[in-house]
Design a protein around this motif. Structure first.
Motif, short mmCIF file in Angstrom:
data_model
loop_
_atom_site.label_atom_id
_atom_site.label_comp_id
_atom_site.label_asym_id
_atom_site.label_seq_id
_atom_site.Cartn_x
_atom_site.Cartn_y
_atom_site.Cartn_z
N LYS A 1 13.78 1.60 -0.46
CA LYS A 1 13.62 1.16 0.84
C LYS A 1 12.57 0.34 0.90
O LYS A 1 12.62 -0.80 1.67
CB LYS A 1 13.65 2.36 2.03
CG LYS A 1 14.98 2.91 2.18
CD LYS A 1 14.67 4.08 2.93
CE LYS A 1 16.03 4.93 3.31
NZ LYS A 1 16.03 6.14 3.94
N LEU A 2 11.18 0.71 0.66
CA LEU A 2 10.07 -0.22 0.51
C LEU A 2 10.37 -1.25 0.03
O LEU A 2 9.82 -2.37 0.36
CB LEU A 2 8.78 0.82 0.20
CG LEU A 2 8.48 1.77 1.03
CD1 LEU A 2 7.36 2.73 0.26
CD2 LEU A 2 7.84 1.35 2.30
N TYR A 3 10.75 -1.41 -1.31
CA TYR A 3 10.97 -2.50 -1.74
C TYR A 3 11.97 -3.52 -1.27
O TYR A 3 11.60 -4.85 -1.33
CB TYR A 3 11.20 -2.59 -3.15
CG TYR A 3 10.32 -2.00 -4.36
CD1 TYR A 3 9.22 -3.19 -4.58
CD2 TYR A 3 9.98 -0.87 -4.92
CE1 TYR A 3 8.29 -2.90 -5.68
CE2 TYR A 3 8.96 -0.66 -5.66
CZ TYR A 3 7.97 -1.56 -5.99
OH TYR A 3 7.29 -1.38 -6.98
N ILE B 1 0.84 -1.21 -0.26
CA ILE B 1 0.17 0.06 0.15
C ILE B 1 1.12 1.35 -0.23
O ILE B 1 0.58 1.98 -0.57
CB ILE B 1 -0.85 -0.07 1.08
CG1 ILE B 1 -2.02 -1.00 0.93
CG2 ILE B 1 -1.66 1.28 1.46
CD1 ILE B 1 -2.97 -1.48 2.37
N GLN B 2 1.89 1.19 0.78
CA GLN B 2 2.99 2.38 0.91
C GLN B 2 3.50 2.65 -0.44
O GLN B 2 3.74 3.76 -0.76
CB GLN B 2 4.05 2.18 1.81
CG GLN B 2 3.21 2.17 3.40
CD GLN B 2 4.65 1.98 4.27
OE1 GLN B 2 5.20 1.04 4.33
NE2 GLN B 2 4.77 2.92 5.42
N VAL B 3 3.95 1.63 -1.05
CA VAL B 3 4.54 1.51 -2.32
C VAL B 3 3.57 2.13 -3.41
O VAL B 3 3.91 3.28 -4.15
CB VAL B 3 5.00 0.33 -2.91
CG1 VAL B 3 5.38 0.28 -4.41
CG2 VAL B 3 6.25 -0.23 -2.15
N LYS B 4 2.35 1.81 -3.27
CA LYS B 4 1.29 2.30 -4.33
C LYS B 4 1.12 3.71 -4.44
O LYS B 4 1.13 4.69 -5.02
CB LYS B 4 0.16 1.59 -4.40
CG LYS B 4 0.12 0.18 -5.01
CD LYS B 4 -1.25 -0.53 -5.00
CE LYS B 4 -1.14 -1.91 -5.41
NZ LYS B 4 -2.26 -2.69 -5.46
N GLU B 5 0.87 4.33 -2.83
CA GLU B 5 0.74 5.59 -2.45
C GLU B 5 1.74 6.66 -2.97
O GLU B 5 1.49 7.60 -3.50
CB GLU B 5 0.58 5.67 -1.01
CG GLU B 5 -0.94 5.14 -0.71
CD GLU B 5 -1.16 5.19 0.86
OE1 GLU B 5 -0.19 5.16 1.74
OE2 GLU B 5 -2.24 4.81 1.49
N GLU C 1 4.34 5.94 -5.12
CA GLU C 1 4.39 5.94 -6.62
C GLU C 1 3.36 6.89 -7.28
O GLU C 1 3.54 7.55 -8.12
CB GLU C 1 4.12 4.50 -7.26
CG GLU C 1 5.31 3.65 -6.96
CD GLU C 1 5.28 2.41 -7.70
OE1 GLU C 1 6.30 1.80 -8.04
OE2 GLU C 1 4.06 1.82 -7.70
N ALA C 2 2.09 7.04 -6.54
CA ALA C 2 0.94 7.58 -7.03
C ALA C 2 1.18 9.21 -6.80
O ALA C 2 1.07 10.22 -7.53
CB ALA C 2 -0.41 7.42 -6.73
N ALA C 3 1.94 9.56 -5.68
CA ALA C 3 1.93 10.71 -5.12
C ALA C 3 3.17 11.61 -5.58
O ALA C 3 3.28 12.51 -6.18
CB ALA C 3 2.22 10.84 -3.65
N ASP C 4 4.40 10.77 -5.60
CA ASP C 4 5.69 11.21 -6.25
C ASP C 4 6.54 10.10 -6.53
O ASP C 4 7.48 9.61 -6.02
CB ASP C 4 6.19 12.07 -5.33
CG ASP C 4 7.55 12.66 -5.68
OD1 ASP C 4 8.13 12.65 -7.03
OD2 ASP C 4 8.19 13.34 -4.99
N PRO C 5 6.31 9.81 -8.03
CA PRO C 5 7.14 8.58 -8.84
C PRO C 5 8.61 8.90 -8.55
O PRO C 5 9.15 8.04 -8.85
CB PRO C 5 6.51 8.21 -10.01
CG PRO C 5 5.93 9.65 -10.32
CD PRO C 5 5.38 10.46 -9.04
#
Length: 139
Positions: free
Chosen positions: A58-60, A40-44, A46-50
């Motif tokens: 770090k998330l990955y 969910i954090q990754v998607k958020e 990427e959507a906010a600031d790719p």
């Protein structure tokens, strides 16, 4: 003569390979929940600031390490590779990815899979190049 130079021909018993501790069902569920939160954090992000490559990396990396703990090796490899694609690093994710590649290479060797051996040897060579870039280039 010179018996002290001869190697002891008695076979030493093989040292047992330490097994990784098994995760309890609670620990597995916690890791699965962690994976979902990270996704969910990754998607958020990427959507906010790719362009937030360092944070996404770090998330990955966290995602890959969690997958590995659940023995989901292929998912772990994909996430850890994505992390390094975003930002070169030689941290825990790098070390774990190198270990996973080596395990895959060993598995291919046991199965007589020459293509698999070559594939993972090349991936490990790529990892060594990353280490050189990071340590010499200071990325």
């Amino acid at each position: 003569m010179f018996g002290f130079l001869k190697k002891n021909k008695e076979k030493q018993p093989a040292k047992p390979v330490p097994e990784e501790p098994q995760l309890s069902e609670t620990e597995q569920e916690q890791l699965k929940d962690q994976i979902e939160r990270i996704k969910i954090q990754v998607k958020e992000l990427e959507a906010a600031d790719p362009l937030q490559d360092a944070e996404l990396a770090k998330l990955y990396e966290s995602l890959g390490l969690a997958y590995e703990k659940l023995s989901q090796v292929d998912e772990a490899i994909l996430a850890l590779e994505k992390s390094l694609d975003l930002k070169l690093s030689i941290g825990d994710g790098y070390k774990k990815l190198m270990s996973l590649y080596n395990a895959k290479r060993a598995e291919a060797a046991r199965n007589g899979d020459d293509e698999g051996i070559e594939k993972y040897m090349n991936k490990m060579d790529d990892m060594r190049q990353i280490a050189k870039k990071v340590t010499v280039g200071g990325k």
